[in-house]
Design a protein around this motif. Structure first.
Motif, mmCIF file in Angstrom:
data_model
loop_
_atom_site.group_PDB
_atom_site.id
_atom_site.type_symbol
_atom_site.label_atom_id
_atom_site.label_comp_id
_atom_site.label_asym_id
_atom_site.label_seq_id
_atom_site.Cartn_x
_atom_site.Cartn_y
_atom_site.Cartn_z
ATOM 1 N N ASN A 2 0.843 -1.200 0.000
ATOM 2 C CA ASN A 2 0.000 0.000 0.000
ATOM 3 C C ASN A 2 0.880 1.251 0.000
ATOM 4 O O ASN A 2 1.513 1.571 1.003
ATOM 5 C CB ASN A 2 -0.924 -0.007 1.215
ATOM 6 N N ILE A 3 0.905 1.964 -1.122
ATOM 7 C CA ILE A 3 1.748 3.151 -1.237
ATOM 8 C C ILE A 3 1.009 4.430 -0.846
ATOM 9 O O ILE A 3 1.570 5.512 -0.943
ATOM 10 C CB ILE A 3 2.391 3.266 -2.646
ATOM 11 N N ASP A 4 -0.224 4.293 -0.363
ATOM 12 C CA ASP A 4 -0.882 5.416 0.290
ATOM 13 C C ASP A 4 -0.418 5.511 1.741
ATOM 14 O O ASP A 4 -0.450 6.579 2.339
ATOM 15 C CB ASP A 4 -2.411 5.258 0.269
ATOM 16 N N LEU A 5 -0.001 4.379 2.322
ATOM 17 C CA LEU A 5 0.383 4.330 3.736
ATOM 18 C C LEU A 5 1.879 4.145 3.966
ATOM 19 O O LEU A 5 2.353 4.331 5.082
ATOM 20 C CB LEU A 5 -0.373 3.206 4.447
ATOM 21 N N ALA A 6 2.603 3.724 2.958
ATOM 22 C CA ALA A 6 4.046 3.481 3.096
ATOM 23 C C ALA A 6 4.745 3.949 1.824
ATOM 24 O O ALA A 6 4.124 4.032 0.764
ATOM 25 C CB ALA A 6 4.298 1.999 3.331
ATOM 26 N N PRO A 7 6.040 4.238 1.928
ATOM 27 C CA PRO A 7 6.763 4.706 0.742
ATOM 28 C C PRO A 7 6.825 3.648 -0.356
ATOM 29 O O PRO A 7 6.905 2.446 -0.080
ATOM 30 C CB PRO A 7 8.176 4.990 1.267
ATOM 31 N N ARG A 8 6.782 4.116 -1.584
ATOM 32 C CA ARG A 8 6.955 3.252 -2.748
ATOM 33 C C ARG A 8 8.420 2.890 -2.875
ATOM 34 O O ARG A 8 9.294 3.697 -2.571
ATOM 35 C CB ARG A 8 6.492 4.011 -3.997
ATOM 36 N N LEU A 9 8.716 1.682 -3.330
ATOM 37 C CA LEU A 9 10.097 1.248 -3.547
ATOM 38 C C LEU A 9 10.473 1.602 -4.985
ATOM 39 O O LEU A 9 10.372 0.776 -5.895
ATOM 40 C CB LEU A 9 10.247 -0.258 -3.309
ATOM 41 N N ASN A 10 10.879 2.840 -5.202
ATOM 42 C CA ASN A 10 11.145 3.316 -6.560
ATOM 43 C C ASN A 10 12.337 2.632 -7.218
ATOM 44 O O ASN A 10 12.389 2.516 -8.436
ATOM 45 C CB ASN A 10 11.363 4.831 -6.556
ATOM 46 N N THR A 49 1.906 -4.755 4.288
ATOM 47 C CA THR A 49 3.360 -4.580 4.355
ATOM 48 C C THR A 49 3.669 -3.131 4.731
ATOM 49 O O THR A 49 4.540 -2.494 4.150
ATOM 50 C CB THR A 49 4.009 -4.935 3.011
ATOM 51 N N HIS A 50 2.933 -2.631 5.708
ATOM 52 C CA HIS A 50 3.051 -1.234 6.146
ATOM 53 C C HIS A 50 2.531 -1.142 7.573
ATOM 54 O O HIS A 50 1.972 -2.098 8.099
ATOM 55 C CB HIS A 50 2.220 -0.323 5.226
ATOM 56 N N HIS A 51 2.689 0.009 8.167
ATOM 57 C CA HIS A 51 2.148 0.227 9.518
ATOM 58 C C HIS A 51 0.629 0.406 9.432
ATOM 59 O O HIS A 51 0.094 0.659 8.349
ATOM 60 C CB HIS A 51 2.767 1.488 10.133
ATOM 61 N N ASP A 52 -0.044 0.258 10.552
ATOM 62 C CA ASP A 52 -1.481 0.534 10.621
ATOM 63 C C ASP A 52 -1.643 1.895 11.289
ATOM 64 O O ASP A 52 -1.352 2.038 12.467
ATOM 65 C CB ASP A 52 -2.197 -0.547 11.429
ATOM 66 N N PRO A 53 -2.113 2.890 10.553
ATOM 67 C CA PRO A 53 -2.245 4.222 11.153
ATOM 68 C C PRO A 53 -3.212 4.252 12.333
ATOM 69 O O PRO A 53 -3.117 5.124 13.190
ATOM 70 C CB PRO A 53 -2.739 5.103 10.003
ATOM 71 N N ARG A 54 -4.103 3.275 12.423
ATOM 72 C CA ARG A 54 -5.046 3.219 13.548
ATOM 73 C C ARG A 54 -4.510 2.382 14.709
ATOM 74 O O ARG A 54 -5.130 2.330 15.769
ATOM 75 C CB ARG A 54 -6.384 2.649 13.090
ATOM 76 N N GLY A 55 -3.407 1.690 14.486
ATOM 77 C CA GLY A 55 -2.798 0.896 15.535
ATOM 78 C C GLY A 55 -3.585 -0.342 15.933
ATOM 79 O O GLY A 55 -3.401 -0.881 17.017
ATOM 80 N N ARG A 56 -4.447 -0.829 15.059
ATOM 81 C CA ARG A 56 -5.280 -1.990 15.376
ATOM 82 C C ARG A 56 -4.777 -3.288 14.765
ATOM 83 O O ARG A 56 -5.248 -4.361 15.104
ATOM 84 C CB ARG A 56 -6.712 -1.746 14.883
ATOM 85 N N HIS A 57 -3.857 -3.192 13.828
ATOM 86 C CA HIS A 57 -3.370 -4.370 13.098
ATOM 87 C C HIS A 57 -1.854 -4.409 13.206
ATOM 88 O O HIS A 57 -1.196 -3.371 13.150
ATOM 89 C CB HIS A 57 -3.788 -4.255 11.630
ATOM 90 N N GLU A 58 -1.312 -5.590 13.349
ATOM 91 C CA GLU A 58 0.143 -5.720 13.379
ATOM 92 C C GLU A 58 0.726 -5.172 12.088
ATOM 93 O O GLU A 58 0.251 -5.481 10.993
ATOM 94 C CB GLU A 58 0.518 -7.198 13.540
ATOM 95 N N GLY A 59 1.727 -4.346 12.218
ATOM 96 C CA GLY A 59 2.337 -3.730 11.047
ATOM 97 C C GLY A 59 3.288 -4.657 10.325
ATOM 98 O O GLY A 59 3.815 -5.612 10.897
ATOM 99 N N GLY A 60 3.490 -4.375 9.069
ATOM 100 C CA GLY A 60 4.435 -5.121 8.258
ATOM 101 C C GLY A 60 5.427 -4.174 7.617
ATOM 102 O O GLY A 60 5.455 -2.974 7.934
ATOM 103 N N TRP A 61 6.223 -4.681 6.704
ATOM 104 C CA TRP A 61 7.239 -3.875 6.035
ATOM 105 C C TRP A 61 7.796 -4.623 4.823
ATOM 106 O O TRP A 61 7.588 -5.824 4.674
ATOM 107 C CB TRP A 61 8.385 -3.503 6.981
ATOM 108 N N LEU A 62 8.494 -3.890 3.998
ATOM 109 C CA LEU A 62 9.331 -4.454 2.943
ATOM 110 C C LEU A 62 10.742 -3.968 3.216
ATOM 111 O O LEU A 62 10.931 -2.867 3.729
ATOM 112 C CB LEU A 62 8.885 -3.976 1.561
ATOM 113 N N GLU A 63 11.727 -4.780 2.869
ATOM 114 C CA GLU A 63 13.114 -4.372 3.050
ATOM 115 C C GLU A 63 13.882 -4.669 1.783
ATOM 116 O O GLU A 63 13.893 -5.803 1.306
ATOM 117 C CB GLU A 63 13.732 -5.094 4.238
ATOM 118 N N LEU A 64 14.513 -3.624 1.250
ATOM 119 C CA LEU A 64 15.282 -3.717 0.012
ATOM 120 C C LEU A 64 16.646 -3.090 0.243
ATOM 121 O O LEU A 64 16.731 -1.932 0.670
ATOM 122 C CB LEU A 64 14.542 -2.979 -1.122
#
Length: 156
Positions: free
Chosen positions: A101-109, A135-150
């Motif tokens: 989701n690139i509305d909530l997390a940075p795009r991997l350009n 694969t991003h944080h939850d702005p509401r803090g209700r869901h475990e956050g994820g991430w991508l790593e490059l």
């Protein structure tokens, strides 16, 4: 007598049910222990096989941590919440779609086919191998956050 708060009691009951039904503790807490720091690089972690197990059992809503090689970059999905999409091949040969989701997390350009990508997100089963999202944080803090790593940089 030890008194437990309701959340702890529910968690203990859930662990008991999973273990009694033949499951493993890693099915509940995932491949990394609860004490793992979010700042630790995922690229050093070894595949847990969680994606393959969830696929075999047709499970969804399972948090997974793994890594694989990007074999196909797909066009961004711009309908509704915007998602950067890619197909990743795990060490086992299993392929999955990652929808970031690139509305909530940075795009991997700088992401390119052939890159190694580590990820944490929620697996959803489908016949094609499954999808990993959240694969991003939850702005509401209700869901475990994820991430991508490059290349050692984490996108949350």
């Amino acid at each position: 007598m030890v008194q437990l708060n309701p959340r702890t009691l529910i968690a203990l009951v859930a662990v008991g049910i999973v273990l009694l039904s033949g499951g493993k503790l890693s099915d509940i807490i995932g491949p990394q222990s609860a004490s793992s720091s979010a700042s630790q690089p995922a690229s050093s972690s070894v595949s847990s096989g969680a994606v393959e197990r969830a696929f075999a059992k047709r499970q969804s809503d399972v948090m997974v941590v793994d890594r694989g090689r990007v074999v196909k970059l797909l066009p961004d999905d711009l309908k509704g919440s915007k998602h950067q999409k890619m197909i990743v091949k795990l060490a086992s040969g299993h392929t999955i779609l990652i929808a970031h989701n690139i509305d909530l997390a940075p795009r991997l350009n700088s992401l390119r086919e052939g890159d190694m990508l580590a990820f944490k997100g929620e697996y959803e089963w489908n016949e094609r191998g499954g999808v990993v999202h959240w694969t991003h944080h939850d702005p509401r803090g209700r869901h475990e956050g994820g991430w991508l790593e490059l290349n050692g940089k984490r996108y949350e």
